[in-house]
Design a protein around this motif. Structure first.
Motif, PDB file in Angstrom:
ATOM      1  N   TYR A  29     -45.640  32.550 -20.876  1.00 35.97           N
ATOM      2  CA  TYR A  29     -45.185  33.392 -21.990  1.00 35.97           C
ATOM      3  C   TYR A  29     -43.714  33.794 -21.807  1.00 35.97           C
ATOM      4  CZ  TYR A  29     -44.697  37.357 -25.113  1.00 35.97           C
ATOM      5  OH  TYR A  29     -44.249  38.208 -26.077  1.00 35.97           O
ATOM      6  N   ILE A  30     -43.350  34.217 -20.598  1.00 36.76           N
ATOM      7  CA  ILE A  30     -41.955  34.608 -20.327  1.00 36.76           C
ATOM      8  C   ILE A  30     -41.028  33.417 -20.496  1.00 36.76           C
ATOM      9  CG2 ILE A  30     -40.362  35.358 -18.508  1.00 36.76           C
ATOM     10  CD1 ILE A  30     -42.619  37.196 -17.503  1.00 36.76           C
ATOM     11  N   ASN A  31     -41.459  32.252 -20.023  1.00 33.09           N
ATOM     12  CA  ASN A  31     -40.641  31.052 -20.171  1.00 33.09           C
ATOM     13  C   ASN A  31     -40.402  30.742 -21.651  1.00 33.09           C
ATOM     14  OD1 ASN A  31     -39.373  28.537 -19.105  1.00 33.09           O
ATOM     15  ND2 ASN A  31     -41.071  27.585 -20.216  1.00 33.09           N
ATOM     16  N   LYS A  32     -41.467  30.842 -22.458  1.00 34.88           N
ATOM     17  CA  LYS A  32     -41.364  30.515 -23.878  1.00 34.88           C
ATOM     18  C   LYS A  32     -40.528  31.523 -24.661  1.00 34.88           C
ATOM     19  CE  LYS A  32     -44.237  29.449 -27.862  1.00 34.88           C
ATOM     20  NZ  LYS A  32     -45.597  29.322 -28.375  1.00 34.88           N
ATOM     21  N   THR A  33     -40.688  32.811 -24.361  1.00 39.60           N
ATOM     22  CA  THR A  33     -40.030  33.833 -25.165  1.00 39.60           C
ATOM     23  C   THR A  33     -38.646  34.243 -24.649  1.00 39.60           C
ATOM     24  OG1 THR A  33     -41.163  35.588 -23.946  1.00 39.60           O
ATOM     25  CG2 THR A  33     -42.200  34.799 -25.984  1.00 39.60           C
ATOM     26  N   VAL A  34     -38.409  34.088 -23.338  1.00 36.21           N
ATOM     27  CA  VAL A  34     -37.143  34.557 -22.776  1.00 36.21           C
ATOM     28  C   VAL A  34     -36.248  33.402 -22.322  1.00 36.21           C
ATOM     29  CG1 VAL A  34     -36.080  35.946 -20.956  1.00 36.21           C
ATOM     30  CG2 VAL A  34     -38.166  36.750 -22.056  1.00 36.21           C
ATOM     31  N   PHE A  35     -36.769  32.574 -21.411  1.00 38.20           N
ATOM     32  CA  PHE A  35     -35.908  31.571 -20.782  1.00 38.20           C
ATOM     33  C   PHE A  35     -35.517  30.422 -21.705  1.00 38.20           C
ATOM     34  CE2 PHE A  35     -37.973  33.180 -16.748  1.00 38.20           C
ATOM     35  CZ  PHE A  35     -36.893  33.980 -16.430  1.00 38.20           C
ATOM     36  N   ARG A  36     -36.454  29.895 -22.495  1.00 38.40           N
ATOM     37  CA  ARG A  36     -36.105  28.789 -23.395  1.00 38.40           C
ATOM     38  C   ARG A  36     -35.049  29.193 -24.420  1.00 38.40           C
ATOM     39  NH1 ARG A  36     -41.375  25.090 -24.839  1.00 38.40           N
ATOM     40  NH2 ARG A  36     -41.634  24.248 -22.752  1.00 38.40           N
ATOM     41  N   PRO A  37     -35.203  30.326 -25.103  1.00 36.74           N
ATOM     42  CA  PRO A  37     -34.151  30.705 -26.054  1.00 36.74           C
ATOM     43  C   PRO A  37     -32.814  31.024 -25.374  1.00 36.74           C
ATOM     44  CG  PRO A  37     -36.175  31.900 -26.535  1.00 36.74           C
ATOM     45  CD  PRO A  37     -36.374  31.208 -25.230  1.00 36.74           C
ATOM     46  N   THR A  38     -32.852  31.581 -24.170  1.00 38.09           N
ATOM     47  CA  THR A  38     -31.627  31.968 -23.482  1.00 38.09           C
ATOM     48  C   THR A  38     -30.849  30.759 -22.986  1.00 38.09           C
ATOM     49  OG1 THR A  38     -32.678  34.020 -22.773  1.00 38.09           O
ATOM     50  CG2 THR A  38     -30.689  33.357 -21.592  1.00 38.09           C
ATOM     51  N   LEU A  44     -29.651  20.453 -18.746  1.00 41.94           N
ATOM     52  CA  LEU A  44     -30.460  20.575 -17.539  1.00 41.94           C
ATOM     53  C   LEU A  44     -31.407  21.771 -17.640  1.00 41.94           C
ATOM     54  CD1 LEU A  44     -31.163  19.656 -14.685  1.00 41.94           C
ATOM     55  CD2 LEU A  44     -29.318  21.119 -13.844  1.00 41.94           C
ATOM     56  N   ALA A  45     -30.922  22.876 -18.170  1.00 41.86           N
ATOM     57  CA  ALA A  45     -31.764  24.055 -18.343  1.00 41.86           C
ATOM     58  C   ALA A  45     -32.883  23.783 -19.347  1.00 41.86           C
ATOM     59  CB  ALA A  45     -30.935  25.246 -18.784  1.00 41.86           C
ATOM     60  N   GLN A  46     -32.602  22.995 -20.378  1.00 41.42           N
ATOM     61  CA  GLN A  46     -33.630  22.627 -21.346  1.00 41.42           C
ATOM     62  C   GLN A  46     -34.728  21.802 -20.679  1.00 41.42           C
ATOM     63  OE1 GLN A  46     -31.613  20.552 -24.486  1.00 41.42           O
ATOM     64  NE2 GLN A  46     -31.034  22.433 -25.555  1.00 41.42           N
ATOM     65  N   ILE A  47     -34.337  20.895 -19.796  1.00 40.75           N
ATOM     66  CA  ILE A  47     -35.322  20.084 -19.072  1.00 40.75           C
ATOM     67  C   ILE A  47     -36.181  20.973 -18.178  1.00 40.75           C
ATOM     68  CG2 ILE A  47     -35.593  18.338 -17.259  1.00 40.75           C
ATOM     69  CD1 ILE A  47     -33.164  16.919 -18.463  1.00 40.75           C
ATOM     70  N   LEU A  48     -35.520  21.873 -17.433  1.00 41.36           N
ATOM     71  CA  LEU A  48     -36.247  22.737 -16.511  1.00 41.36           C
ATOM     72  C   LEU A  48     -37.192  23.693 -17.239  1.00 41.36           C
ATOM     73  CD1 LEU A  48     -33.468  23.528 -13.885  1.00 41.36           C
ATOM     74  CD2 LEU A  48     -35.389  21.944 -13.665  1.00 41.36           C
ATOM     75  N   THR A  49     -36.719  24.337 -18.291  1.00 41.42           N
ATOM     76  CA  THR A  49     -37.581  25.267 -19.022  1.00 41.42           C
ATOM     77  C   THR A  49     -38.650  24.522 -19.826  1.00 41.42           C
ATOM     78  OG1 THR A  49     -36.033  25.379 -20.886  1.00 41.42           O
ATOM     79  CG2 THR A  49     -35.831  27.081 -19.176  1.00 41.42           C
ATOM     80  N   GLY A  50     -38.370  23.278 -20.195  1.00 39.85           N
ATOM     81  CA  GLY A  50     -39.361  22.487 -20.928  1.00 39.85           C
ATOM     82  C   GLY A  50     -40.502  22.004 -20.044  1.00 39.85           C
ATOM     83  N   SER A  51     -40.196  21.655 -18.802  1.00 37.17           N
ATOM     84  CA  SER A  51     -41.239  21.143 -17.902  1.00 37.17           C
ATOM     85  C   SER A  51     -41.846  22.235 -17.022  1.00 37.17           C
ATOM     86  CB  SER A  51     -40.671  20.025 -17.033  1.00 37.17           C
ATOM     87  OG  SER A  51     -39.611  20.493 -16.241  1.00 37.17           O
ATOM     88  N   PHE A  52     -41.304  23.440 -17.081  1.00 35.03           N
ATOM     89  CA  PHE A  52     -41.827  24.540 -16.263  1.00 35.03           C
ATOM     90  C   PHE A  52     -43.309  24.830 -16.502  1.00 35.03           C
ATOM     91  CE2 PHE A  52     -42.683  29.072 -15.554  1.00 35.03           C
ATOM     92  CZ  PHE A  52     -42.417  29.145 -14.197  1.00 35.03           C
ATOM     93  N   PRO A  53     -43.795  24.855 -17.756  1.00 29.69           N
ATOM     94  CA  PRO A  53     -45.222  25.133 -17.956  1.00 29.69           C
ATOM     95  C   PRO A  53     -46.134  24.130 -17.235  1.00 29.69           C
ATOM     96  CG  PRO A  53     -44.074  25.414 -20.016  1.00 29.69           C
ATOM     97  CD  PRO A  53     -43.087  24.815 -19.049  1.00 29.69           C
ATOM     98  N   ILE A 108     -41.575  12.618 -20.063  1.00 33.96           N
ATOM     99  CA  ILE A 108     -41.655  12.218 -18.660  1.00 33.96           C
ATOM    100  C   ILE A 108     -41.359  13.393 -17.733  1.00 33.96           C
ATOM    101  CG2 ILE A 108     -39.262  11.429 -18.470  1.00 33.96           C
ATOM    102  CD1 ILE A 108     -42.294   9.690 -16.881  1.00 33.96           C
ATOM    103  N   ASN A 109     -40.548  14.334 -18.173  1.00 41.17           N
ATOM    104  CA  ASN A 109     -40.235  15.512 -17.351  1.00 41.17           C
ATOM    105  C   ASN A 109     -41.471  16.392 -17.137  1.00 41.17           C
ATOM    106  OD1 ASN A 109     -37.476  14.806 -17.136  1.00 41.17           O
ATOM    107  ND2 ASN A 109     -37.134  15.642 -19.177  1.00 41.17           N
ATOM    108  N   ASP A 110     -42.354  16.436 -18.140  1.00 38.20           N
ATOM    109  CA  ASP A 110     -43.599  17.194 -17.981  1.00 38.20           C
ATOM    110  C   ASP A 110     -44.494  16.538 -16.932  1.00 38.20           C
ATOM    111  OD1 ASP A 110     -42.762  19.001 -19.844  1.00 38.20           O
ATOM    112  OD2 ASP A 110     -44.032  18.237 -21.461  1.00 38.20           O
ATOM    113  N   ILE A 111     -44.521  15.221 -16.915  1.00 35.55           N
ATOM    114  CA  ILE A 111     -45.298  14.502 -15.906  1.00 35.55           C
ATOM    115  C   ILE A 111     -44.720  14.773 -14.525  1.00 35.55           C
ATOM    116  CG2 ILE A 111     -45.909  12.202 -15.056  1.00 35.55           C
ATOM    117  CD1 ILE A 111     -46.181  11.354 -18.005  1.00 35.55           C
ATOM    118  N   ALA A 112     -43.410  14.728 -14.408  1.00 33.30           N
ATOM    119  CA  ALA A 112     -42.758  15.019 -13.125  1.00 33.30           C
ATOM    120  C   ALA A 112     -43.060  16.456 -12.691  1.00 33.30           C
ATOM    121  CB  ALA A 112     -41.249  14.796 -13.230  1.00 33.30           C
ATOM    122  N   GLY A 113     -43.056  17.391 -13.618  1.00 34.75           N
ATOM    123  CA  GLY A 113     -43.383  18.778 -13.305  1.00 34.75           C
ATOM    124  C   GLY A 113     -44.811  18.926 -12.804  1.00 34.75           C
TER     125      GLY A 113
END
Length: 143
Positions: A29-38, A44-53, A108-113
């Motif tokens: 929830y924090i990743n979706k509401t805070v980190f992704r928009p920020t 690189l940040a988009q990749i990290l916040t996208g595959s974090f879940p 593919i980043n989600d698979i790597a995550g």
């Protein structure tokens, strides 16, 4: 005859796993509401916040198998942890490939995550198991 499991141990296992589940929901929830928009302007940040879940789901769900193994110390504990992590990773990868659950598109980043999260759970188990063995050895040396 199988040894009886104490209620205290059962509540401890359930409590820790429930805490891991709540932590999973909170972090996603924090990743979706805070980190992704920020951090949506940096690739690189988009990749990290996208595959974090996927990463955190693989890690925390795999830790749900680690928890009872470390507490109860079954004979095949390592196998239980490795298979639990493998099945968690495969379920998340299958979800990514087939888009049957939360995932809407292939990434593919989600698979790597998912792979990294499961591997980190195994490494966490190995570390904690080694630490428990050292503590037991130290206690037996003191006697």
């Amino acid at each position: 005859m199988k040894p009886r499991i104490e209620k205290k141990i059962v509540f401890k296992i359930i409590g820790i796993n429930l805490t891991l589940f709540l932590l999973l929901v909170l972090l996603i929830y924090i990743n979706k509401t805070v980190f992704r928009p920020t951090f949506n302007e940096n690739y690189l940040a988009q990749i990290l916040t996208g595959s974090f879940p996927n990463f955190i789901a693989a890690f925390l769900i795999s830790l749900c198998a680690v928890n009872p193994v470390l507490i109860r110390k079954p004979r095949l504990g390592r196998l239980i942890v490795y298979l639990g992590s493998l099945f968690t990773m495969l379920a998340l990868i299958l979800d990514e490939l087939e888009s049957i659950g939360a995932s809407r598109q292939y990434d593919i980043n989600d698979i790597a995550g998912s792979v990294l999260g499961s591997l980190l759970a195994i490494l966490t188990y190995e570390y904690l198991n080694h630490r428990q063995k050292r503590k037991r050895e130290n206690k037996s040396d003191e006697k």
